[in-house]
Design an enzyme around this catalytic site. Sequence first.
Site, PDB file in Angstrom:
ATOM      1  N   ARG A 104       0.810  -1.385  -0.120  1.00 28.31           N
ATOM      2  CA  ARG A 104      -0.233   0.232   0.186  1.00 28.31           C
ATOM      3  C   ARG A 104       0.993   1.120   0.365  1.00 28.31           C
ATOM      4  O   ARG A 104       0.320   2.068  -0.594  1.00 28.31           O
ATOM      5  CB  ARG A 104      -1.347  -0.065   1.604  1.00 28.31           C
ATOM      6  CG  ARG A 104      -2.177   1.479   1.653  1.00 28.31           C
ATOM      7  CD  ARG A 104      -2.546   1.481   0.092  1.00 28.31           C
ATOM      8  NE  ARG A 104      -2.738   1.140  -0.785  1.00 28.31           N
ATOM      9  CZ  ARG A 104      -3.102   0.262  -2.010  1.00 28.31           C
ATOM     10  NH1 ARG A 104      -2.852   2.313  -2.571  1.00 28.31           N
ATOM     11  NH2 ARG A 104      -4.214  -0.548  -2.719  1.00 28.31           N
ATOM     12  N   LYS A 139       3.094  24.952  -3.680  1.00 25.94           N
ATOM     13  CA  LYS A 139       1.559  24.257  -3.356  1.00 25.94           C
ATOM     14  C   LYS A 139       1.985  22.564  -3.105  1.00 25.94           C
ATOM     15  O   LYS A 139       1.078  21.607  -3.811  1.00 25.94           O
ATOM     16  CB  LYS A 139       0.747  24.631  -4.085  1.00 25.94           C
ATOM     17  CG  LYS A 139       0.365  26.366  -3.368  1.00 25.94           C
ATOM     18  CD  LYS A 139      -0.557  26.994  -4.954  1.00 25.94           C
ATOM     19  CE  LYS A 139      -0.875  28.377  -4.367  1.00 25.94           C
ATOM     20  NZ  LYS A 139      -1.784  29.397  -5.293  1.00 25.94           N
ATOM     21  N   LYS A 171       5.892  39.051  -2.899  1.00 28.60           N
ATOM     22  CA  LYS A 171       4.866  38.842  -3.630  1.00 28.60           C
ATOM     23  C   LYS A 171       4.166  39.732  -2.595  1.00 28.60           C
ATOM     24  O   LYS A 171       4.282  40.634  -2.296  1.00 28.60           O
ATOM     25  CB  LYS A 171       4.307  37.685  -3.502  1.00 28.60           C
ATOM     26  CG  LYS A 171       5.091  36.506  -3.398  1.00 28.60           C
ATOM     27  CD  LYS A 171       4.573  35.204  -3.944  1.00 28.60           C
ATOM     28  CE  LYS A 171       2.903  34.871  -4.497  1.00 28.60           C
ATOM     29  NZ  LYS A 171       2.253  34.058  -4.887  1.00 28.60           N
ATOM     30  N   GLU A 206       5.997  40.059  -7.909  1.00 28.37           N
ATOM     31  CA  GLU A 206       4.883  39.681  -8.087  1.00 28.37           C
ATOM     32  C   GLU A 206       4.298  41.821  -8.013  1.00 28.37           C
ATOM     33  O   GLU A 206       4.603  41.970  -8.221  1.00 28.37           O
ATOM     34  CB  GLU A 206       4.177  38.728  -7.251  1.00 28.37           C
ATOM     35  CG  GLU A 206       2.717  39.120  -7.581  1.00 28.37           C
ATOM     36  CD  GLU A 206       2.207  38.630  -6.825  1.00 28.37           C
ATOM     37  OE1 GLU A 206       1.470  37.237  -6.813  1.00 28.37           O
ATOM     38  OE2 GLU A 206       1.648  38.354  -5.694  1.00 28.37           O
ATOM     39  N   ASP A 227       0.330  38.387 -11.788  1.00 26.84           N
ATOM     40  CA  ASP A 227      -0.516  37.918 -11.426  1.00 26.84           C
ATOM     41  C   ASP A 227      -1.629  38.093 -11.657  1.00 26.84           C
ATOM     42  O   ASP A 227      -1.869  39.003 -11.443  1.00 26.84           O
ATOM     43  CB  ASP A 227       0.045  37.956 -10.171  1.00 26.84           C
ATOM     44  CG  ASP A 227      -0.794  36.775  -8.923  1.00 26.84           C
ATOM     45  OD1 ASP A 227      -0.836  35.848  -9.543  1.00 26.84           O
ATOM     46  OD2 ASP A 227      -1.383  37.666  -8.484  1.00 26.84           O
TER      47      ASP A 227
END
Length: 309
Positions: A104, A139, A171, A206, A227
């Site tokens: 598994r 992510k 960012k 960004e 963005d």
Amino acid sequence: MNFALVKPSAADVDRIVAAALAEDAPWGDITSQALIPEEAQAEAVVMAREPGVFCGEQVIEAAMRLTDPRIRVTFSVRDGDAFVAGAALAAVSGPARSVLTAERVALNLAQRLSGIATLTGRYVAEVAGTGARVVDTRKTTPGLRILERLAVRCGGGTNHRFSLSDAVMAKDNHLAVLTQGGAIGLTEALRAARGRLPHTVHFEVEVDRLDQIEPVLAAGVDTIMLDNFSLEDLASGVKQVAGRALVEASGNVRLETIGAIAHTGVDIISSGALTHSVQALDLGLDIRIGTPVPAQGSGSSQSMLGGVR
């Protein structure tokens, strides 16, 4: 060097797989111990239930070896290879209890990684001929980043910065704090930050509006991220940058949109979807008992075919 072929270290893979095995069988596999004779041997095949791109050599091998070094694994495909439904991807042989115990964890990891590689391959196919790179993001599944980044490379994609320690990426929230109160302009603030960095550190910023591009470029950044821009604004942004920095597109990147985004002329297209919401590919382990197993109350032998949940 072809960095797409660079694999994670064996030590890193073993650490991840060992933790997964400990989670799955903290005090041993009591089902296999209760049902399967200790001397029973098993031969098994990792089968593809659907087509895709393979990524899983290291995790399958590690799951089997760390469970029992007597298990042998032979691969019919390599990481990055495409396969069809019904293909045999690997052969496994060794003590039956151990093979069943490792099954598994080996499949869970290989299914997820192959899912990422397969999806990445689809994204890459959509940008063919444009010159744009398909790139992942941070992510990723906590603890699995090194494997998921490998899977992206197996699918033909490219990796973004691996961690917060690898590159500067300012960012919107960073810029909001940096320029709060208006005491210092954006260009000056970015130049000051750049001056505190070693010359080897990549600097990306960004922006979410066209009018932010010139102040950012004036600071001498290496990459500018556009963005959530519309296709029209992406094309305008590429013309405005005019080669003074790499242009990365981010936001609203899906399989249906990435081709049009690539045709705006951007250099890089980053997508969190490659790793954060991918569907695992359907792989299975078909196993049969190699050493005769006495049937209950008789001297005959029996065989077993199928998978384990």
